[in-house]
Design an enzyme around this catalytic site. Structure first.
Site, PDB file in Angstrom:
ATOM      1  N   ALA A 143      11.290   5.685   9.451  1.00 38.35           N
ATOM      2  CA  ALA A 143      11.924   5.380  10.737  1.00 38.35           C
ATOM      3  C   ALA A 143      13.426   5.191  10.565  1.00 38.35           C
ATOM      4  O   ALA A 143      14.223   5.694  11.376  1.00 38.35           O
ATOM      5  CB  ALA A 143      11.301   4.123  11.347  1.00 38.35           C
ATOM      6  N   GLY A 175       0.369   8.134   1.754  1.00 41.05           N
ATOM      7  CA  GLY A 175       0.021   9.546   1.650  1.00 41.05           C
ATOM      8  C   GLY A 175       0.908  10.396   2.543  1.00 41.05           C
ATOM      9  O   GLY A 175       1.026  11.600   2.339  1.00 41.05           O
ATOM     10  N   ALA A 176       1.505   9.759   3.564  1.00 40.80           N
ATOM     11  CA  ALA A 176       2.465  10.391   4.491  1.00 40.80           C
ATOM     12  C   ALA A 176       1.862  11.522   5.308  1.00 40.80           C
ATOM     13  O   ALA A 176       2.587  12.388   5.807  1.00 40.80           O
ATOM     14  CB  ALA A 176       3.713  10.869   3.751  1.00 40.80           C
ATOM     15  N   ALA A 286      19.452  -8.070   5.080  1.00 41.43           N
ATOM     16  CA  ALA A 286      19.928  -8.518   6.395  1.00 41.43           C
ATOM     17  C   ALA A 286      19.305  -9.878   6.690  1.00 41.43           C
ATOM     18  O   ALA A 286      18.106 -10.089   6.491  1.00 41.43           O
ATOM     19  CB  ALA A 286      19.537  -7.509   7.464  1.00 41.43           C
ATOM     20  N   ASP A 354      11.016  -9.363   8.046  1.00 42.47           N
ATOM     21  CA  ASP A 354      12.400  -9.809   8.256  1.00 42.47           C
ATOM     22  C   ASP A 354      12.952  -9.433   9.633  1.00 42.47           C
ATOM     23  O   ASP A 354      13.574 -10.253  10.314  1.00 42.47           O
ATOM     24  CB  ASP A 354      13.325  -9.201   7.183  1.00 42.47           C
ATOM     25  CG  ASP A 354      12.907  -9.579   5.775  1.00 42.47           C
ATOM     26  OD1 ASP A 354      11.833 -10.169   5.620  1.00 42.47           O
ATOM     27  OD2 ASP A 354      13.656  -9.279   4.835  1.00 42.47           O
ATOM     28  N   ARG A 413     -10.783   2.305  10.419  1.00 36.64           N
ATOM     29  CA  ARG A 413     -10.550   1.548   9.196  1.00 36.64           C
ATOM     30  C   ARG A 413     -11.108   0.133   9.276  1.00 36.64           C
ATOM     31  O   ARG A 413     -11.675  -0.372   8.311  1.00 36.64           O
ATOM     32  CB  ARG A 413      -9.049   1.499   8.902  1.00 36.64           C
ATOM     33  CG  ARG A 413      -8.494   2.824   8.438  1.00 36.64           C
ATOM     34  CD  ARG A 413      -6.988   2.781   8.351  1.00 36.64           C
ATOM     35  NE  ARG A 413      -6.472   4.016   7.768  1.00 36.64           N
ATOM     36  CZ  ARG A 413      -5.182   4.291   7.638  1.00 36.64           C
ATOM     37  NH1 ARG A 413      -4.278   3.421   8.053  1.00 36.64           N
ATOM     38  NH2 ARG A 413      -4.789   5.426   7.101  1.00 36.64           N
ATOM     39  N   HIS A 523      -1.706  -2.717   7.216  1.00 41.68           N
ATOM     40  CA  HIS A 523      -0.772  -2.474   8.318  1.00 41.68           C
ATOM     41  C   HIS A 523      -0.841  -3.631   9.304  1.00 41.68           C
ATOM     42  O   HIS A 523      -1.927  -4.122   9.617  1.00 41.68           O
ATOM     43  CB  HIS A 523      -1.155  -1.177   9.039  1.00 41.68           C
ATOM     44  CG  HIS A 523      -0.095  -0.647   9.967  1.00 41.68           C
ATOM     45  ND1 HIS A 523       0.828   0.293   9.589  1.00 41.68           N
ATOM     46  CD2 HIS A 523       0.182  -0.932  11.257  1.00 41.68           C
ATOM     47  CE1 HIS A 523       1.627   0.579  10.606  1.00 41.68           C
ATOM     48  NE2 HIS A 523       1.253  -0.162  11.638  1.00 41.68           N
ATOM     49  N   GLU A 552       6.837   0.015  12.047  1.00 44.54           N
ATOM     50  CA  GLU A 552       5.780  -0.990  11.964  1.00 44.54           C
ATOM     51  C   GLU A 552       6.192  -2.358  12.487  1.00 44.54           C
ATOM     52  O   GLU A 552       5.330  -3.179  12.796  1.00 44.54           O
ATOM     53  CB  GLU A 552       5.292  -1.102  10.509  1.00 44.54           C
ATOM     54  CG  GLU A 552       3.992  -1.877  10.372  1.00 44.54           C
ATOM     55  CD  GLU A 552       3.484  -1.974   8.950  1.00 44.54           C
ATOM     56  OE1 GLU A 552       2.596  -2.812   8.693  1.00 44.54           O
ATOM     57  OE2 GLU A 552       3.976  -1.205   8.073  1.00 44.54           O
ATOM     58  N   ALA A 567       0.754   6.449  11.615  1.00 46.85           N
ATOM     59  CA  ALA A 567       1.967   5.700  11.264  1.00 46.85           C
ATOM     60  C   ALA A 567       3.164   6.628  11.095  1.00 46.85           C
ATOM     61  O   ALA A 567       4.262   6.337  11.585  1.00 46.85           O
ATOM     62  CB  ALA A 567       1.754   4.887   9.996  1.00 46.85           C
TER      63      ALA A 567
END
Length: 585
Positions: A143, A175-176, A286, A354, A413, A523, A552, A567
C-alpha cells in the site's frame, strides 16, 4: 592401544599447531555456517592481522529483501567492533542469529584470536530536524509503495518512512496472490463467468456482511486495473498459466507472482521507487501526527536509528500504510481477549498498530477492532505461515491425529482454524502427493521452507501411506480409509462429506507428503474508518483533512473475516487511490 593413543595425540598436536600457526599469521579467509530462518547461512570471513576485514555470504535461503540490510548492518557492526558478539537486527532475529552464528563458526575454525578493534564506530550523519515534502507516506509495504509511486507520478515530492530495517512489511513475507475477476490468466485457462460483482458477493459473505458494500465494490471494480498497473507499470511478473482458488471464493481468480511470494512484488516496487528517486528512510519510527490550527494534518514526528527527533512536514497530506496489529499482543487482547499469548503470529514484528494509535490520538474513528483472523496452516514452532502448504488450494486434504478429514479444505480461514483447534492436540496434518505437486508447483517455489520443516521433523515424504502415517503416529487404518474415500470422490467429481468446491484430486499414487501445522494470528480486519477517497474519518463521519490511509490499518473492507488473496487487492487498489488523491490526480 598405545599406537591409537599416540596417533590421537599426534593429530591433536597437529590441530593445535595449525591453530597456533593461524593465530601467529593472523590472516586468511575462512568459511562458517549458521542456522537461519529458512536453512543454512554460509559465509566467508576475511581476517587481516587479527582484524575482521570483510564478510561475504556465499549461500543462504533467506528472503533476499529482508536479508540484504541485515547482512549489511551486521557486517558493518562486526567489522567495526572486530567481534561477532553483536545484537541482532530488530525484526530479523532468526536471520541475524544465523548470520552471527556463521561468523562465529568461521572465526572458531580460523584458530585466530581477534585483537581489540582500533577502528572507530561510524555514526550516521545527522538529519535536518525538519524536512518538507508535498507527501509523506508512512509504511513501505504494498500500500505504501503504491501510494508513494502514484503521488510521485502526479508530480509531487514524496518521502517514504519505514520503521523496520528493510522495506516490504507483510507484503514481502506473504504469498502475494491477488484476487482479480476477469483477469488475463482466467481467459487463457478458459475460466468464464467471473465478475467484480461475484467477487464482491464472495467478499461480503466471507466477512459475514460486516464490510462496507460500497468500499468492497470499489475494490472489486478496480482490481483488474490495479493488477494491470502492477504488471505493466511496476513490471511485476505473474505466472501465466496458474491461479489459486482460496477458501470462500467462487472461482479460481488469484494471480500468483513469480516465486510464489511477495519478494517479486516488493523488489519491483523498490526498483520503481529508485527510478523515480523517492527517498526511503529506514529504521525511522513515526510517533505522532502534526496538525495545524484548523486541524489539518501537516506532517509527522518521527525518531530515527540515532534517536534523533525529526519532523517530516507534508504540504498536501500524510498517507498511513502501517499495517495491522497482529504482533502487538496487548492490543490484540484489548480488542479480543481470545487472541492472547497462546497464539503465535505470521506477521512481521513491525505489525504493532502504530498508525491506528497515532490516528486515534487525533480523533480518528475505529471500527471492527475485535475481528482478528488466524491462518489455519502455520509452522507450529515458529508461527510462520506455511507457503509450502498452498497445495491445499489444488487438492491437498486436512486430516486429524485419527486420520480423518474434519472440514472442507477450501472453507473460510476462520472456519478451518476453529475446526483445527477442536481436533486432538489443536493441530492438523496436511496430506498431498506428487500429482498435486505438479499442479500447485509450491514445492519447487519453497525449497527453503521444505528443508526447514524436514529439520524440525514437521514434514515427512514417504512412498506409502503406512510409512507416512507411522512418522506422525497417525491411525493408519483410518487414514487409508479416508484416502480411499477421497480417491472415489475425485473420480466421481463429488465430495459427499464436505462438498469440496474446487474438486478433490486422487491420492492413489505416492510418494506422499504429510505436514503438521496449527493456526497463527494472521490479519487484523479492524482499523481506521476511511471513505472511497481513502480519507480518514472521525467517529461522526467528518473528514480529517490531510490524512489518508490504506491497507490493513483500515477496518471497512473485510468484515469479520478476510478471504485469502484479498489483502493484495485491497492494498494495491486503495494504496493507488490514496496516492492519486493526495497527488491531486
Amino acid at each position: 592401544m598405545k599406537k591409537i593413543y599416540r596417533l590421537g595425540l599426534l593429530l591433536g598436536l597437529l590441530v593445535l599447531a595449525g591453530c597456533q600457526a593461524n593465530d601467529a599469521i593472523g590472516s586468511g579467509t575462512f568459511e562458517g555456517t549458521g542456522d537461519g530462518k529458512h536453512g543454512d547461512i554460509k559465509v566467508e570471513v576475511t581476517v587481516k592481522d587479527k582484524q575482521i576485514d570483510g564478510i561475504k555470504v556465499v549461500k543462504h535461503s533467506e528472503n533476499e529483501v529482508l536479508a540484504e540490510p541485515v547482512y549489511d548492518e551486521l557486517q558493518e557492526t562486526i567489522v567495526e567492533t572486530n567481534s561477532p558478539e553483536v545484537d541482532v537486527v530488530t525484526g530479523s532475529t532468526a536471520t541475524s542469529d544465523g548470520y552471527i552464528a556463521a561468523v562465529k563458526d568461521a572465526i572458531k575454525k580460523s584458530g585466530i584470536t581477534l585483537v581489540a578493534s582500533s577502528k572507530k564506530n561510524k555514526k550516521e550523519p545527522k538529519e535536518e530536524a525538519e524536512q518538507s515534502y508535498d507527501v509523506v507516506v508512512v509504511g513501505s509495504g504494498g500500500a505504501g509503495f503504491s501510494a508513494a509511486i502514484e503521488a510521485k507520478e502526479a508530480g509531487k515530492s514524496v518521502i517514504l518512512i519505514e520503521k523496520m530495517p528493510a522495506v516490504g512489511g507483510n507484503t514481502l513475507i506473504s504469498g502475494a496472490e491477488m484476487n482479480v475477476p476477469n483477469n488475463w490468466v482466467q481467459k487463457k485457462l478458459g475460466i468464464k463467468g467471473d465478475s467484480p460483482e461475484i467477487m464482491a458477493a464472495d467478499t461480503l459473505k466471507g466477512g459475514d456482511n460486516v464490510g462496507d458494500p460500497e468500499m468492497v465494490k470499489v475494490m472489486t471494480d478496480k482490481a483488474l486495473e490495479a493488477a494491470e498497473w502492477l504488471r505493466d507499470d511496476i513490471k511485476v511478473s505473474f505466472i501465466e498459466d496458474q491461479l489459486f482458488q482460496f477458501g470462500g471464493h467462487s472461482y479460481k481468480r488469484a494471480l500468483i507472482p513469480e516465486g510464489h511470494t511477495g519478494a517479486e512484488v516488493i523488489k519491483k516496487f523498490r526498483k520503481k521507487a529508485e527510478e523515480l528517486k523517492i527517498p526511503i528512510k529506514l529504521n525511522t519510527t513515526a510517533t505522532d501526527l502534526i496538525q495545524d490550527k484548523e486541524g489539518k494534518v501537516t506532517g509527522i514526528k518521527a525518531t530515527n536509528r540515532e534517536d534523533q527527533s525529526i519532523s517530516y512536514m507534508a504540504k498536501d497530506g500524510v498517507v498511513l500504510t502501517t499495517g495491522g496489529f497482529g504482533s502487538n499482543v496487548e492490543m490484540r487482547k484489548k480488542y479480543n481477549s481470545k487472541m492472547d499469548e497462546s497464539y503465535m503470529s505470521t506477521v512481521t514484528e513491525g505489525s504493532t498498530g502504530d498508525g491506528i494509535v497515532m490516528a486515534e490520538k487525533i480523533g480518528a474513528g475505529l471500527t471492527n477492532m475485535e475481528s482478528i483472523q488466524t491462518y489455519p496452516v502455520c509452522n507450529i514452532e515458529t508461527g510462520v505461515i506455511s507457503l509450502l502448504a498452498d497445495t491445499r488450494f489444488d487438492g491437498a486434504i486436512l486430516i486429524n491425529q485419527e486420520g480423518l478429514r474434519f472440514v472442507e479444505e477450501l472453507e473460510r480461514r476462520d472456519v478451518i482454524s476453529n475446526a483445527i483447534l477442536k481436533q486432538t492436540g489443536g493441530y492438523t496434518y496436511q496430506l498431498w502427493n506428487d500429482d498435486i505437486n505438479d499442479i500447485s508447483k509450491t514445492m519447487e517455489a519453497h525449497e527453503g521452507e521444505y528443508d526447514e520443516l524436514v529439520k524440525q521433523k514437521l514434514i515427512v515424504k514417504a512412498d506409502t501411506l503406512e510409512e507416512a502415517a507411522d512418522f506422525f503416529d497417525i491411525d493408519v487404518k483410518q487414514l487409508k480409509a479416508t484416502v480411499e474415500k477421497v480417491n472415489q470422490y475425485a473420480k466421481d467429481g463429488e465430495d459427499k462429506e464436505f462438498n469440496h468446491r474446487g474438486g478433490l484430486v486422487s491420492l492413489e499414487k505416492g510418494p506422499y507428503y504429510i505436514e503438521k501445522a496449527a493456526p497463527s494470528v494472521h490479519h487484523t480486519m479492524g482499523g481506521l474508518i476511511i471513505n472511497e477517497k481513502t480519507e480518514v474519518l472521525k467517529e461522526d463521519g467528518t473528514v480529517i483533512s490531510g490524512l489518508y490511509a490504506a491497507g490493513e490499518l483500515t477496518g471497512v473492507i473485510h468484515g469479520s473475516n478476510r478471504l485469502g488473496g484479498n489483502a493484495i487487492t485491497d492494498i494495491i487498489v486503495f494504496g493507488r487511490i490514496a496516492g492519486q488523491e493526495v497527488g491531486g490526480k
